[in-house]
Design a protein around this motif. Structure first.
Motif, short mmCIF file in Angstrom:
data_model
loop_
_atom_site.label_atom_id
_atom_site.label_comp_id
_atom_site.label_asym_id
_atom_site.label_seq_id
_atom_site.Cartn_x
_atom_site.Cartn_y
_atom_site.Cartn_z
N PRO A 114 -2.62 -1.23 4.16
CA PRO A 114 -1.33 -0.80 4.70
C PRO A 114 -0.16 -1.47 3.97
N THR A 117 3.64 0.80 -1.24
CA THR A 117 4.56 1.89 -1.57
C THR A 117 4.49 2.20 -3.06
N ALA A 123 5.35 6.25 0.64
CA ALA A 123 4.23 5.50 1.20
C ALA A 123 2.92 5.89 0.53
N CYS A 124 2.09 4.89 0.30
CA CYS A 124 0.74 5.13 -0.21
C CYS A 124 -0.22 4.92 0.95
N ASP A 125 -0.75 6.03 1.47
CA ASP A 125 -1.61 5.97 2.64
C ASP A 125 -2.80 6.89 2.45
N ARG A 159 -4.21 7.23 9.56
CA ARG A 159 -3.21 6.97 8.52
C ARG A 159 -3.76 6.11 7.38
N PHE A 160 -4.70 5.21 7.68
CA PHE A 160 -5.21 4.32 6.65
C PHE A 160 -6.73 4.39 6.51
#
Length: 523
Positions: A114, A117, A123-125, A159-160
């Protein structure tokens, strides 16, 4: 450097240092120190905090999913992060993925770090990961990256968390995500600028951000202060191509570069001994071999002929005479240090007498004529191999191609495009034997020029089994089979050789990938 003639070392060739220096000196003005990085902030304008690196060529593209070569990846790995990474201890470590596990035989689950970026703030998710892998697999992308052939879909769990769904069990999928196949790209940015715009100005999550690229001259980056692992020690990173020893020498002496990567042993010999230049050698994993076309009618269809070629090529002599001792013999294609290597499989004995006897038994008492194709980068090795084969009566005419033509033929659908024998090498960056044999052995693979039902069976086991011990047994059996059938002439794994001035402090892993975030330079 020593010269091989008819399989023997006959004299020592003096190194042409004055010639190199003279040609290098002509280049110093053109290859002088590049201008300092602009727009990097006050600290980046200090020349002492910029690391300048050269390697033999330029990237093919700055789109990480549309290239599949180490020269391109050496640059892009500094702009983009991968899901996993191979540490300098040669073990697999978390990168953008914090953890991973097989939840069933056809599903791998990855938990994403988490707070990461992209350089544009995106965002990198899990959504970004799923987008990236689907883009890689999309036929429209025309990606040359083949490692994820068993991945059929990627789904977002939360999300992750993301699940990779495979058509069959892939035991080393996490390792395949440590370089080419594991790059994550920004979905929103790509939708805004398109593929062409993305290739012109790549945006990743890596430790350096893209600044500019002048093809065939230099590519500049600056340190990314927002990187999840912290800001790199150096403020700027510059890559430039140095296609030969003279240009490398000129750049090092002029201060144009601090570190030269991708040196061949003969190029390194030409740099050795100059004041202010240090050569560093590290055990490597890049493995060279001769591919023999057993599918077309001719001598190479006979196992005895193929065995004869292996007996004729004195690999220890080749390593000593041409590679300055900077390589290690490989007995059956899979290199030492890779999972699956079997130390009990021994190299062929080096005997011209045995080679000639086998050729006579196969119906070629006077040998035969053939062609050995190679990239002109490997001309010294190719010519030496031709000389060793000639001692046994095999007249192998060397056909040298420019690297671009060679690569295009190697990756074409025509398995005979490089002739009956060609010199090739593969960097086993997953540190698993699968990466070495995946394209070369099983009959349905692009570069396979040997069909064996037993080899296909063993390939299926080592690629698909969930049991490491079963995979290891399959690798051992495959190496013994290859040692008997000799569909290749087995050569060596070459050291990673670097030349540097006294400024940089940095050590590569065995694959020699130029991940420079840990580098430090003295100012």
């Amino acid at each position: 450097m020593e010269r091989i003639r008819q399989g023997r070392i006959v004299d020592r060739i003096p190194l042409p240092r004055r010639d190199v220096l003279r040609s290098g000196g002509l280049l110093i003005g053109a290859l002088g120190a590049p201008a300092l990085l602009s727009g990097c902030g006050t600290s980046a304008t200090r020349a002492g905090n910029v690391l300048r690196v050269s390697q033999p060529g330029d990237p093919k593209t700055l789109d990480p999913q549309k290239q599949g070569d180490m020269v391109s990846m050496n640059v892009l790995i500094n702009i983009f992060d991968t899901l996993t990474t191979r540490g300098r201890d040669n073990q697999l470590h978390p990168r953008l993925a914090l953890s991973w596990a097989a939840t069933d035989t056809r599903t791998w689950r990855f938990r994403i770090r988490p707070g990461v970026t992209f350089h544009n703030g995106e965002a990198c998710d899990a959504q970004a990961v799923a987008f990236s892998i689907k883009r890689l697999l999309d036929p429209a992308t025309k990606s040359p990256i083949v490692e994820l052939r068993y991945v059929e879909d990627v789904t977002v769990v939360d999300r992750f968390t993301v699940d990779f769904h495979t058509t069959v069990h892939d035991p080393i999928l996490p390792a395949k995500l440590s370089l080419f196949g594991g790059v994550v790209v920004p979905p929103r940015h790509l939708s805004e600028v398109g593929d062409a715009g993305f290739a012109e100005h790549p945006v990743g999550t890596g430790p350096f951000t893209f600044v500019s690229w002048q093809r065939d001259h230099e590519l500049r980056m600056r340190a990314y202060a927002g990187h999840w692992q912290g800001r790199p020690s150096v403020d700027g990173l510059v890559f430039s191509p140095a296609p030969n020893a003279s240009s490398s020498l000129a750049s090092l002496q002029s201060g144009g570069v601090d570190l030269v990567a991708g040196l061949t042993p003969d190029a390194a010999q030409q740099l050795d001994g100059y004041s202010g230049i240090t050569l560093d050698g590290f055990t490597g994993i890049r493995t060279s071999y001769l591919s023999l076309n057993t599918l077309e009618k001719g001598p190479l269809q006979d196992r005895r002929v193929r065995q004869a070629l292996n007996h004729a090529v004195d690999v220890p002599l080749l390593i000593k005479a041409v590679l300055d001792g900077k390589a290690t013999e490989t007995p059956a294609l899979i290199p030492r240090g890779a999972f699956g290597f079997d130390a009990s499989v021994k190299p062929f004995t080096r005997s011209v007498k045995t080679a000639r006897a086998l050729l006579a038994e196969a119906g070629y008492p006077h040998g035969f004529a053939t062609t050995l194709t190679a990239s002109n980068v490997d001309s010294n090795v190719a010519e030496a191999l031709s000389g060793l084969l000639a001692e046994a009566g095999v007249q192998a005419r060397v056909d040298l191609l420019d690297p671009g033509t060679y690569a295009a033929r190697l990756t074409s659908d025509n398995r005979g495009a490089l002739g009956p024998i060609y010199l090739a090498a593969s960097t086993v960056w997953t540190l698993d034997g699968e990466s070495m044999v995946q394209s070369n052995v099983r009959r349905d693979r692009r570069q396979s020029r040997w069909h064996s039902a037993e080899a296909d069976r063993l390939i299926d086991i080592e690629e698909l089994s969930e049991d490491p011990a079963e995979r290891e047994r399959a690798f051992s059996d495959l190496q013994r089979l290859m040692r008997e059938e000799a569909p290749f002439v087995f050569l060596y794994q070459i050291d990673n050789i670097f030349a540097r001035n006294d400024r940089p402090r940095w050590k590569p892993g065995s694959a020699g990938v130029l991940t420079m975030e840990s580098a430090v330079v003295s100012r």
